[in-house]
Write a protein that holds these residues in place. Structure first.
Motif, mmCIF file in Angstrom:
data_model
loop_
_atom_site.group_PDB
_atom_site.id
_atom_site.type_symbol
_atom_site.label_atom_id
_atom_site.label_comp_id
_atom_site.label_asym_id
_atom_site.label_seq_id
_atom_site.Cartn_x
_atom_site.Cartn_y
_atom_site.Cartn_z
ATOM 1 N N PHE A 40 -7.136 48.996 -24.930
ATOM 2 C CA PHE A 40 -7.899 47.884 -23.963
ATOM 3 C C PHE A 40 -6.496 47.679 -23.256
ATOM 4 O O PHE A 40 -6.746 46.551 -22.626
ATOM 5 N N THR A 41 -5.656 48.319 -23.101
ATOM 6 C CA THR A 41 -4.403 47.844 -22.233
ATOM 7 C C THR A 41 -4.622 48.371 -20.900
ATOM 8 O O THR A 41 -4.874 49.387 -20.726
ATOM 9 N N LYS A 42 -4.099 47.510 -19.806
ATOM 10 C CA LYS A 42 -4.454 47.827 -18.373
ATOM 11 C C LYS A 42 -3.184 47.504 -17.634
ATOM 12 O O LYS A 42 -2.706 46.265 -17.810
ATOM 13 N N GLU A 43 -2.653 48.336 -17.127
ATOM 14 C CA GLU A 43 -1.140 47.925 -16.246
ATOM 15 C C GLU A 43 -1.598 47.607 -14.839
ATOM 16 O O GLU A 43 -2.590 48.249 -14.067
ATOM 17 N N THR A 44 -1.261 46.448 -14.367
ATOM 18 C CA THR A 44 -1.353 45.985 -13.108
ATOM 19 C C THR A 44 -0.133 45.693 -12.310
ATOM 20 O O THR A 44 1.037 45.261 -13.075
ATOM 21 N N THR A 45 -0.155 45.751 -11.020
ATOM 22 C CA THR A 45 0.969 45.267 -10.358
ATOM 23 C C THR A 45 0.770 44.096 -9.282
ATOM 24 O O THR A 45 -0.201 44.323 -8.664
ATOM 25 N N VAL A 46 1.679 43.367 -9.182
ATOM 26 C CA VAL A 46 1.014 42.014 -8.304
ATOM 27 C C VAL A 46 2.461 41.934 -7.424
ATOM 28 O O VAL A 46 3.622 42.242 -7.827
ATOM 29 N N ARG A 47 2.185 40.968 -6.463
ATOM 30 C CA ARG A 47 3.493 40.671 -5.630
ATOM 31 C C ARG A 47 3.550 39.248 -5.706
ATOM 32 O O ARG A 47 2.545 38.367 -5.515
ATOM 33 N N ARG A 48 4.544 38.707 -6.097
ATOM 34 C CA ARG A 48 4.834 37.113 -6.468
ATOM 35 C C ARG A 48 5.498 36.420 -5.027
ATOM 36 O O ARG A 48 6.292 37.133 -4.530
ATOM 37 N N PHE A 49 4.845 35.460 -4.455
ATOM 38 C CA PHE A 49 5.308 34.558 -3.320
ATOM 39 C C PHE A 49 5.963 33.403 -3.846
ATOM 40 O O PHE A 49 5.593 32.773 -4.431
ATOM 41 N N SER A 50 7.267 33.311 -3.207
ATOM 42 C CA SER A 50 8.093 32.164 -3.858
ATOM 43 C C SER A 50 8.712 31.453 -2.515
ATOM 44 O O SER A 50 9.195 32.357 -1.650
ATOM 45 N N VAL A 51 8.872 30.211 -2.691
ATOM 46 C CA VAL A 51 9.742 29.438 -1.565
ATOM 47 C C VAL A 51 10.726 28.900 -2.312
ATOM 48 O O VAL A 51 10.479 27.995 -3.141
#
Length: 52
Positions: A40-51
């Motif tokens: 049940f492990t799923k790898e995902t990639t996200v992009r973090r937006f920060s100011v």
């Protein structure tokens, strides 16, 4: 901000509120049931937006 949950700074409203979440203890799951954890492990990639 101290104990305040919201502050206005010019045109911006800044909030600092408590949020309660429930998260799965993956380390404990991997130790107790490694096969289930792997299935049940799923790898995902996200992009973090920060100011800053």
């Amino acid at each position: 901000m101290g104990t305040q949950e919201a502050v206005t700074a010019g045109e911006y409203k800044i909030t600092w509120k408590p949020v309660t979440t429930s998260r799965l203890d993956t380390a404990a799951l991997k130790k107790a049931l490694p096969d289930v954890a792997a299935a049940f492990t799923k790898e995902t990639t996200v992009r973090r937006f920060s100011v800053a």
